[in-house]
Design a protein around this motif. Sequence first.
Motif, PDB file in Angstrom:
ATOM      1  N   VAL A 142      -5.892 -18.235 -48.929  1.00  0.00           N
ATOM      2  CA  VAL A 142      -7.278 -18.584 -49.223  1.00  0.00           C
ATOM      3  C   VAL A 142      -7.897 -19.314 -48.042  1.00  0.00           C
ATOM      4  O   VAL A 142      -7.196 -19.895 -47.217  1.00  0.00           O
ATOM      5  CB  VAL A 142      -7.402 -19.489 -50.482  1.00  0.00           C
ATOM      6  CG1 VAL A 142      -6.904 -18.771 -51.728  1.00  0.00           C
ATOM      7  CG2 VAL A 142      -6.689 -20.819 -50.285  1.00  0.00           C
ATOM      8  N   ILE A 143      -9.235 -19.278 -47.973  1.00  0.00           N
ATOM      9  CA  ILE A 143      -9.983 -20.189 -47.117  1.00  0.00           C
ATOM     10  C   ILE A 143     -10.626 -21.228 -48.008  1.00  0.00           C
ATOM     11  O   ILE A 143     -11.017 -20.947 -49.146  1.00  0.00           O
ATOM     12  CB  ILE A 143     -11.047 -19.474 -46.265  1.00  0.00           C
ATOM     13  CG1 ILE A 143     -12.015 -18.661 -47.138  1.00  0.00           C
ATOM     14  CG2 ILE A 143     -10.395 -18.590 -45.220  1.00  0.00           C
ATOM     15  CD1 ILE A 143     -13.202 -18.097 -46.381  1.00  0.00           C
ATOM     16  N   GLU A 144     -10.749 -22.438 -47.491  1.00  0.00           N
ATOM     17  CA  GLU A 144     -11.387 -23.502 -48.263  1.00  0.00           C
ATOM     18  C   GLU A 144     -12.550 -24.113 -47.505  1.00  0.00           C
ATOM     19  O   GLU A 144     -13.057 -25.174 -47.874  1.00  0.00           O
ATOM     20  CB  GLU A 144     -10.370 -24.591 -48.623  1.00  0.00           C
ATOM     21  CG  GLU A 144      -9.688 -25.248 -47.444  1.00  0.00           C
ATOM     22  CD  GLU A 144      -8.668 -26.303 -47.867  1.00  0.00           C
ATOM     23  OE1 GLU A 144      -8.553 -27.326 -47.173  1.00  0.00           O
ATOM     24  OE2 GLU A 144      -7.988 -26.081 -48.887  1.00  0.00           O
ATOM     25  N   THR A 145     -12.989 -23.431 -46.436  1.00  0.00           N
ATOM     26  CA  THR A 145     -14.144 -23.870 -45.654  1.00  0.00           C
ATOM     27  C   THR A 145     -14.861 -22.628 -45.140  1.00  0.00           C
ATOM     28  O   THR A 145     -14.326 -21.516 -45.186  1.00  0.00           O
ATOM     29  CB  THR A 145     -13.725 -24.717 -44.432  1.00  0.00           C
ATOM     30  OG1 THR A 145     -13.141 -23.857 -43.433  1.00  0.00           O
ATOM     31  CG2 THR A 145     -12.760 -25.829 -44.809  1.00  0.00           C
ATOM     32  N   ALA A 197     -14.057 -28.314 -34.211  1.00  0.00           N
ATOM     33  CA  ALA A 197     -13.260 -28.572 -35.411  1.00  0.00           C
ATOM     34  C   ALA A 197     -13.456 -30.007 -35.906  1.00  0.00           C
ATOM     35  O   ALA A 197     -13.556 -30.258 -37.116  1.00  0.00           O
ATOM     36  CB  ALA A 197     -11.789 -28.297 -35.131  1.00  0.00           C
ATOM     37  N   ASP A 198     -13.523 -30.966 -34.984  1.00  0.00           N
ATOM     38  CA  ASP A 198     -13.694 -32.360 -35.388  1.00  0.00           C
ATOM     39  C   ASP A 198     -15.072 -32.588 -36.020  1.00  0.00           C
ATOM     40  O   ASP A 198     -15.197 -33.242 -37.057  1.00  0.00           O
ATOM     41  CB  ASP A 198     -13.506 -33.275 -34.176  1.00  0.00           C
ATOM     42  CG  ASP A 198     -13.538 -34.743 -34.556  1.00  0.00           C
ATOM     43  OD1 ASP A 198     -12.611 -35.193 -35.248  1.00  0.00           O
ATOM     44  OD2 ASP A 198     -14.501 -35.425 -34.173  1.00  0.00           O
ATOM     45  N   LEU A 240      -8.210 -31.206 -45.613  1.00  0.00           N
ATOM     46  CA  LEU A 240      -9.126 -30.079 -45.446  1.00  0.00           C
ATOM     47  C   LEU A 240      -8.596 -29.185 -44.336  1.00  0.00           C
ATOM     48  O   LEU A 240      -7.918 -29.652 -43.415  1.00  0.00           O
ATOM     49  CB  LEU A 240     -10.534 -30.572 -45.088  1.00  0.00           C
ATOM     50  CG  LEU A 240     -11.300 -31.293 -46.210  1.00  0.00           C
ATOM     51  CD1 LEU A 240     -12.491 -32.054 -45.638  1.00  0.00           C
ATOM     52  CD2 LEU A 240     -11.769 -30.288 -47.259  1.00  0.00           C
ATOM     53  N   ASN A 241      -8.907 -27.912 -44.413  1.00  0.00           N
ATOM     54  CA  ASN A 241      -8.387 -26.945 -43.444  1.00  0.00           C
ATOM     55  C   ASN A 241      -9.535 -26.197 -42.775  1.00  0.00           C
ATOM     56  O   ASN A 241      -9.812 -25.040 -43.103  1.00  0.00           O
ATOM     57  CB  ASN A 241      -7.445 -25.954 -44.145  1.00  0.00           C
ATOM     58  CG  ASN A 241      -6.733 -25.052 -43.150  1.00  0.00           C
ATOM     59  OD1 ASN A 241      -6.150 -25.526 -42.188  1.00  0.00           O
ATOM     60  ND2 ASN A 241      -6.787 -23.747 -43.382  1.00  0.00           N
ATOM     61  N   PRO A 242     -10.235 -26.835 -41.816  1.00  0.00           N
ATOM     62  CA  PRO A 242     -11.328 -26.146 -41.135  1.00  0.00           C
ATOM     63  C   PRO A 242     -10.808 -24.963 -40.314  1.00  0.00           C
ATOM     64  O   PRO A 242      -9.754 -25.050 -39.683  1.00  0.00           O
ATOM     65  CB  PRO A 242     -11.930 -27.224 -40.232  1.00  0.00           C
ATOM     66  CG  PRO A 242     -10.827 -28.205 -40.018  1.00  0.00           C
ATOM     67  CD  PRO A 242     -10.011 -28.186 -41.281  1.00  0.00           C
ATOM     68  N   ILE A 243     -11.551 -23.873 -40.328  1.00  0.00           N
ATOM     69  CA  ILE A 243     -11.173 -22.673 -39.581  1.00  0.00           C
ATOM     70  C   ILE A 243     -12.142 -22.503 -38.423  1.00  0.00           C
ATOM     71  O   ILE A 243     -13.354 -22.366 -38.628  1.00  0.00           O
ATOM     72  CB  ILE A 243     -11.184 -21.427 -40.488  1.00  0.00           C
ATOM     73  CG1 ILE A 243     -10.181 -21.603 -41.628  1.00  0.00           C
ATOM     74  CG2 ILE A 243     -10.862 -20.176 -39.679  1.00  0.00           C
ATOM     75  CD1 ILE A 243     -10.222 -20.492 -42.648  1.00  0.00           C
ATOM     76  N   VAL A 244     -11.604 -22.545 -37.206  1.00  0.00           N
ATOM     77  CA  VAL A 244     -12.415 -22.409 -36.001  1.00  0.00           C
ATOM     78  C   VAL A 244     -11.720 -21.445 -35.056  1.00  0.00           C
ATOM     79  O   VAL A 244     -10.556 -21.633 -34.696  1.00  0.00           O
ATOM     80  CB  VAL A 244     -12.621 -23.766 -35.285  1.00  0.00           C
ATOM     81  CG1 VAL A 244     -13.535 -23.584 -34.071  1.00  0.00           C
ATOM     82  CG2 VAL A 244     -13.190 -24.807 -36.239  1.00  0.00           C
ATOM     83  N   GLY A 245     -12.428 -20.391 -34.659  1.00  0.00           N
ATOM     84  CA  GLY A 245     -11.919 -19.426 -33.685  1.00  0.00           C
ATOM     85  C   GLY A 245     -12.720 -19.481 -32.400  1.00  0.00           C
ATOM     86  O   GLY A 245     -13.780 -20.125 -32.334  1.00  0.00           O
ATOM     87  N   GLU A 246     -12.238 -18.791 -31.369  1.00  0.00           N
ATOM     88  CA  GLU A 246     -12.874 -18.897 -30.060  1.00  0.00           C
ATOM     89  C   GLU A 246     -12.613 -17.673 -29.204  1.00  0.00           C
ATOM     90  O   GLU A 246     -11.685 -16.906 -29.456  1.00  0.00           O
ATOM     91  CB  GLU A 246     -12.333 -20.119 -29.328  1.00  0.00           C
ATOM     92  CG  GLU A 246     -10.800 -20.186 -29.202  1.00  0.00           C
ATOM     93  CD  GLU A 246     -10.188 -19.312 -28.127  1.00  0.00           C
ATOM     94  OE1 GLU A 246     -10.890 -19.045 -27.123  1.00  0.00           O
ATOM     95  OE2 GLU A 246      -9.025 -18.906 -28.275  1.00  0.00           O
ATOM     96  N   THR A 247     -13.476 -17.501 -28.209  1.00  0.00           N
ATOM     97  CA  THR A 247     -13.155 -16.679 -27.047  1.00  0.00           C
ATOM     98  C   THR A 247     -13.604 -17.452 -25.810  1.00  0.00           C
ATOM     99  O   THR A 247     -14.396 -18.392 -25.907  1.00  0.00           O
ATOM    100  CB  THR A 247     -13.842 -15.292 -27.071  1.00  0.00           C
ATOM    101  OG1 THR A 247     -15.245 -15.442 -26.852  1.00  0.00           O
ATOM    102  CG2 THR A 247     -13.593 -14.581 -28.391  1.00  0.00           C
ATOM    103  N   ASN A 248     -13.105 -17.051 -24.650  1.00  0.00           N
ATOM    104  CA  ASN A 248     -13.329 -17.805 -23.426  1.00  0.00           C
ATOM    105  C   ASN A 248     -14.615 -17.339 -22.745  1.00  0.00           C
ATOM    106  O   ASN A 248     -14.690 -16.233 -22.219  1.00  0.00           O
ATOM    107  CB  ASN A 248     -12.133 -17.620 -22.488  1.00  0.00           C
ATOM    108  CG  ASN A 248     -12.155 -18.591 -21.329  1.00  0.00           C
ATOM    109  OD1 ASN A 248     -13.178 -18.800 -20.703  1.00  0.00           O
ATOM    110  ND2 ASN A 248     -11.006 -19.189 -21.039  1.00  0.00           N
TER     111      ASN A 248
END
Length: 338
Positions: A83-86, A100-101, A117-125
Motif C-alpha cells: 500500500v501507499i499511505e501518502t 522528503a523532509d 509515516l512513509n513519504p514516497i519521493v522519486g527522482e531523476t538527475n
Amino acid sequence: MQSPRRVRELGVVVGTLPTGSLNAITDVPGVRVGQTTITGDGLNTGVTAIVPDGWEATLPAAVAVGNGYGKLIGTTQVDELGVIETPILLTGTLSTFRVADAFLTWLLDRDPRATSLNPIVGETNDGHLSDIRRRPITPAHVHAALDTASPALPTEGCAGAGTGTAALGFKAGIGTASRVLPTPAPPSARAASAAPPAGGAGGYTVGALVQANFSGVLTVLGRPIPAEPIEADGNSCMIVVATDLPLDSRQLGRLARRAIFAMARVGSDYAPGSGDYAIAFTTSRTPSVADRDLRTPFQAVTESVEEALLNSLTMARTTTGFRHTVRAVPHDRIERSV
C-alpha cells in the motif's frame, strides 16, 4: 520556433484503446496533480505531486524496478505492505531528501498524532540543465505542489520535476496519457459486484505520468528519429500508473513492470546508469479482477506510458541551462515519420 504540441496533434496515435477525456493520469477519478517549477539563475528543476483521494486510509500499490540506480524513498514499505499511505512526489536527484523532509512536515501537520509515516519521493538527475548541487527546493515549493493539486490536465514538458530533464537526445520532461477500458469491467469483476464501476465512459481508466530523463534513440511508432547523444550525469525515468480497477498489490506489480517495458517502445537503451522505476496504485480497495482478465489493462498501461513519454518530448521547449542547451525534438521530423 515551434509551440509545444501533444503527440496526437502531430498525427501520432499510439495503440488502439480509447483515451480518457483529458488523455491524462487525472482521468482516473480522484487523482490530482500539482507542480512547482523553478527556473532562472542556472536552475531548471521543480516538484511534481501525484495526489490520489483516499491516501490517508492507504491505497493498494506496488513498485517495479527496472534498474535500481536511483533514489526512491519509501519503496521497501510499499513492497512489504502493498500500500501507499501518502501522495507521490517527484523531483531532482540531490533535492530528493529535502523534498522528503518538507513532505513529512506537510503530512505531520495533517495528522497531529502520527508517529510513523512513509513519504514516497522519486527522482531523476536534472544536473545537465540545473545547478543540482544548490538543492534549491524549499518546503514552500513542496507544499505548494501538494496544496495546488488539481484534476485538470497537468502541464507537460518543462514543468515541475521535468523542468530540467532530457530524454532520447532531446529536451523532455513531464508527460501524461490515459486509456479507458472498452468494457465496463472484466467479467470476473462484474460477477463480484452488481455496483456500476466508477471509471470514465462507463468503464475503468488507466493513466500514466512520467518524468522522462533517459538515453537511447527516439522511436515513434517503430521509426527511429536519432539525435546527437547527450553526455548527461544520470539517466533515469520515473513512471506513476494510476487506475480505479479493483486490483490487489501483486496485480499492480504486474502493471508496474509493463510500464517499464513500455520504455522500450520509444527507444530506451536501459543504460547501466539509469534508474528506471514504476509505481502503480489503485483508488479501489476491493480487489476482484482475476489474472486472466489483465490482458487489456496490460495493454492500457503500455499504450499510456508510451504516449506519455512521447508527450513529455513534444510538449518540451528548447532549454538553455546551467551547463548546456538541449533542443526540443523538431515536430516536423515526427510528422514526416508517421
